[in-house]
Design a protein around this motif. Structure first.
Motif, PDB file in Angstrom:
ATOM      1  N   GLN A   1      39.983   8.493  55.609  1.00 43.57           N
ATOM      2  CA  GLN A   1      40.942   8.875  56.648  1.00 43.57           C
ATOM      3  C   GLN A   1      40.498  10.217  57.250  1.00 43.57           C
ATOM      4  O   GLN A   1      40.242  11.171  56.517  1.00 43.57           O
ATOM      5  CB  GLN A   1      42.366   9.029  56.099  1.00 43.57           C
TER       6      GLN A   1
ATOM      7  N   GLU B   1      41.474  12.913  60.531  1.00 48.47           N
ATOM      8  CA  GLU B   1      42.386  13.274  61.617  1.00 48.47           C
ATOM      9  C   GLU B   1      41.688  14.301  62.515  1.00 48.47           C
ATOM     10  O   GLU B   1      41.272  15.358  62.061  1.00 48.47           O
ATOM     11  CB  GLU B   1      43.678  13.859  61.067  1.00 48.47           C
TER      12      GLU B   1
ATOM     13  N   THR C   1      42.169  16.624  65.881  1.00 49.60           N
ATOM     14  CA  THR C   1      43.111  17.195  66.844  1.00 49.60           C
ATOM     15  C   THR C   1      42.316  17.905  67.929  1.00 49.60           C
ATOM     16  O   THR C   1      41.623  18.890  67.654  1.00 49.60           O
ATOM     17  CB  THR C   1      44.074  18.187  66.171  1.00 49.60           C
TER      18      THR C   1
ATOM     19  N   HIS D   1      42.191   9.062  63.270  1.00 49.72           N
ATOM     20  CA  HIS D   1      43.396   9.248  64.073  1.00 49.72           C
ATOM     21  C   HIS D   1      43.196  10.451  64.991  1.00 49.72           C
ATOM     22  O   HIS D   1      42.954  11.572  64.534  1.00 49.72           O
ATOM     23  CB  HIS D   1      44.613   9.466  63.173  1.00 49.72           C
TER      24      HIS D   1
ATOM     25  N   LEU E   1      44.338  14.710  53.433  1.00 54.62           N
ATOM     26  CA  LEU E   1      45.078  13.676  54.147  1.00 54.62           C
ATOM     27  C   LEU E   1      45.351  12.479  53.254  1.00 54.62           C
ATOM     28  O   LEU E   1      44.535  12.099  52.412  1.00 54.62           O
ATOM     29  CB  LEU E   1      44.262  13.195  55.348  1.00 54.62           C
TER      30      LEU E   1
ATOM     31  N   MET F   1      48.879   9.806  58.078  1.00 56.94           N
ATOM     32  CA  MET F   1      48.269   9.309  59.305  1.00 56.94           C
ATOM     33  C   MET F   1      49.042   8.126  59.854  1.00 56.94           C
ATOM     34  O   MET F   1      48.795   7.706  60.956  1.00 56.94           O
ATOM     35  CB  MET F   1      46.807   8.911  59.056  1.00 56.94           C
TER      36      MET F   1
END
Length: 718
Positions: free
Chosen positions: A578, A580, A582, A615, A713, A718
């Motif tokens: 996973q 993430e 941003t 994500h 995470l 998520m």
């Protein structure tokens, strides 16, 4: 403008035609109607501005036909000169388009015109016409004329009569309208408008290439600006000086006499520098070319003092001098053999002459001109823009960086003059009101410093007595100097700083920037010990990459090369299930390409048998039509990469500002600029290796901070 027509235009073209409705034209029309007429673009666009400034397709078609008819009927082709002469005789008078030059016949005390293509001479000209158009006396100007014919049989009679003459150029000096209209555009849009105005498609050029193209325009907007551009053939070095402005003169061959350029002492007639805004010397390079010492000495004096001599009288001049020529070798070869001025004739390969150059444009950074580089969008009628720039020469913006920045005290007066003149010209082009933020000003100031640095650094190679200086500046309120480097210095540091007397060995020339991180290499597992019963199993590729991940900080310097996502992020995403990301700016095409390359890097550092969930948290584009494009591109990436084992999801959050990367393996990376670390290039040119190899792209300055994230995470997060 009808809704239908408006929808057919790009957003930029719509804004251009709405803001400057009387002074814009579709830029491909001039090429469509030119045919075999050897006539400058500004002449054609002057005619188009009279008949085809609308955006309505039917009106444009009608206007183009009208201009074609005018050219067919009135433009004089050399091989049809006798036919046109006959028409004038038979009809009594006839209107023509030709280049006209006037001379003074001292014996008869009258002005006489010669017509370039019509091939007639000694046509008597009313002195009033000459007084209004003094450039007729220099090299001539393009005009729409009506010629009459009246033969009486008198001795020495010239039957041709010039009934009226109108120069093919606009008379507008509406600088205030130009400055006011600028407010409707962002900086990027305005630069794109300027590029479209000189005929280029801005989408085909990187941000840096756009700015370098603007430096080519500085001589038209800045008085007494001396600039040189040397580079490979076919990069459009002389195009703008021959086609762009009726205030510019291009001298082919690069060779000219003192009398033609400055003053004819026999007649007292002032030469080109007394009448033109810009005098450009084409094909200036060439080791075998010659120039008289007298010409070189007068040019030195003019470039330094802005005056030239006519006997005992000093005559001021405002013409900017441009020197363009072809190089024989690539940059590393020039630096190994001599210097970046090596292609110049010996008379001009002189430190005293070159020290008067304010900026050196690196012609080797331009791509060869191709047909797809020209625009079919809208831009200023070039003659309108030329007139505005001519009038902006009265302004001086050389001090506009003073409230924010201070140049190094080690710079010489000539260094500072060169930087200030380049900066002033760029300000007038990009921010004609003279108002800009510190960040906007800094970008132009760095480019101006670089242009002069390229000159001075080469002078230091040529002349051991020349004192090196510090090409740096400081922000007001700070004592930390900010150094400016040329791309040649960044790419070839050892060659760049080697003087001509240094030993020329074949050692590493420093192509990869010194101090740059090496590309992440996988640690080699120890060879298996066949005799050891408990030998450790070899590490997998993912595990070897993970072993490289360590907390720390990496700073990328502006314009460096040699970096990739794999180097910067590979060890930290390796083995993650996973991830993430941003980044508030994943919106437009090149940012979507960045995301695609990031996803590809993730796939290459993952177990091929495991799926990875990425994500993305970003912001939605503010403009509705671009927001739709953003969603379409994200949907396309989601579809394409799911087949590669990457599950991409995304969410919009208008409150985010910081850029970061988090993984379920416990790493958190602060991303100074997010994924947008590479300088924008021409993305459509897939023959360019920079579009396929990240290490070959230049980067923007930014910093990455790597640390362990105590809260790794989870799937639920998520």
């Amino acid at each position: 403008m009808s809704d239908e027509t408006q929808n057919e235009l790009s957003a930029l073209d719509g804004k251009i035609t709405d803001t400057f409705p009387q002074y814009t034209v579709r830029k491909d029309l001039a090429g469509d109607i030119k045919g075999n007429a050897v006539v400058p673009t500004y002449v054609l666009e002057f005619l188009l501005s009279q008949y085809a400034t609308t955006t309505d397709a039917a009106s444009i078609e009608s206007g183009v036909r009208r201009v074609q008819e005018i050219l067919a009927q009135h433009y004089v082709h050399r091989d049809e000169a006798t036919l046109i002469q006959s028409k004038i005789r038979e009809k009594g008078h006839y209107q023509i388009i030709d280049k006209v030059q006037v001379t003074l016949n001292e014996k008869l005390d009258r002005y006489e015109a010669s017509f370039s293509n019509l091939n007639i001479r000694q046509v008597v000209v009313d002195p009033q016409i000459v007084r209004k158009n003094e450039k007729l006396l220099v090299t001539g100007i393009w005009c729409i004329c009506r010629l009459g014919y009246a033969y009486t049989g008198e001795k020495d009679e010239v039957p041709w009569q010039l009934e009226n003459l109108k120069p093919v150029q606009m008379t507008t000096d509406d600088v205030s309208n130009f400055i006011e209209g600028r407010k409707a555009f962002t900086t990027e849009e305005w630069i794109d408008l300027l590029l479209q105005s000189i005929g280029f498609d801005p989408q085909m050029f990187s941000d840096r290439a756009k700015l370098l193209l603007l430096v080519r325009m500085v001589p038209f907007v800045e008085r007494n600006f001396n600039v040189i551009e040397l580079g490979p053939k076919g990069t459009g070095k002389s195009h703008i000086y021959s086609e762009f402005s009726p205030h510019g003169m291009l001298i082919s061959g690069g060779e000219i006499s003192v009398a033609k350029l400055f003053v004819n002492n026999a007649t007292g007639r002032v030469g080109l520098v007394g009448f033109w805004d810009t005098v450009a010397f084409d094909e200036f390079a060439g080791r075998n070319k010659k120039a008289g010492k007298e010409l070189v000495d007068i040019m030195k004096n003019y470039m330094a003092n802005k005056t030239f001599s006519r006997g005992v009288e000093q005559i001021p001049g405002e013409a900017s001098l441009v020197f363009v020529g072809n190089t024989d070798h690539d940059v590393p070869t020039m630096l190994k053999r001599a210097d970046l001025f090596e292609a110049l004739p010996p008379q001009y390969h002189d430190p005293a002459f070159l020290d008067r150059i304010h900026a050196y444009i690196p012609g080797w950074e331009f791509e060869q001109i191709r047909s797809e580089m020209f625009t079919d969008g809208y831009g200023f009628v070039v003659d309108y823009l030329a007139e505005v720039l001519h009038n902006l020469r009265d302004l001086d913006y050389s001090d506009r960086f003073n409230p924010y920045f201070e140049l190094s005290s080690s710079l010489s007066t000539r260094d500072k003059d060169g930087i200030r003149k380049t900066f002033s010209g760029l300000m007038k082009l990009v921010y004609p009101s003279g108002e800009a933020s510190a960040e906007q000003i800094e970008l132009l100031l760095r480019l101006a410093i670089e242009g002069r640095k390229r000159v001075k650094d080469q002078l230091c190679r040529m002349d051991a007595t020349m004192t090196p200086v510090d090409f740096a500046y400081t922000r007001i309120g700070s004592e930390t100097p900010i150094a400016v480097k040329t791309f040649e210095e960044i790419d070839y540091p050892k060659l760049y700083w080697r003087r001509r007397t240094d030993d020329e060995s074949d050692e590493d020339d420093g192509t990869i920037p010194e101090g740059a991180l090496p590309e992440a290499e996988e640690p080699q597992a120890a060879a298996p010990n066949k005799n050891a019963a408990n030998a450790r199993p070899a590490l997998s590729a993912v595990e070897r990459m993970q072993a490289l991940a360590k907390p720390g900080e990496v700073t990328l310097e502006e314009n460096e090369r040699g970096y990739s996502y794999n180097r910067l992020f590979g060890p930290y995403v390796a083995g993650a299930r996973q991830i993430e990301l941003t980044d508030p700016y994943i919106r437009v095409a090149h940012q979507m390409r960045n995301l695609a390359e990031f996803l590809e890097m993730v796939r290459n550092n993952s177990d091929p048998h495991q799926r990875v969930h990425v994500h993305l948290i970003t912001k939605e584009d503010e403009e509705a039509y671009r927001a739709r494009q953003q969603l379409e591109m994200l949907g396309q990436l989601e579809h394409n990469y799911t087949q590669m084992g990457i599950d991409l999801t995304y969410a919009f959050d208008e409150t985010i500002h910081d850029r970061q990367l988090r993984t379920d393996t416990g790493w958190k990376v602060s991303l100074g600029r997010g994924l947008d670390i590479f300088q924008k290039g021409n993305e459509s040119d897939w023959l360019n290796p920079q579009n396929r190899i990240q290490q070959m792209r230049r980067v923007k300055s930014c910093t990455f901070i790597y640390r362990r994230d105590d809260d790794a995470l989870t799937e639920q997060e998520m």
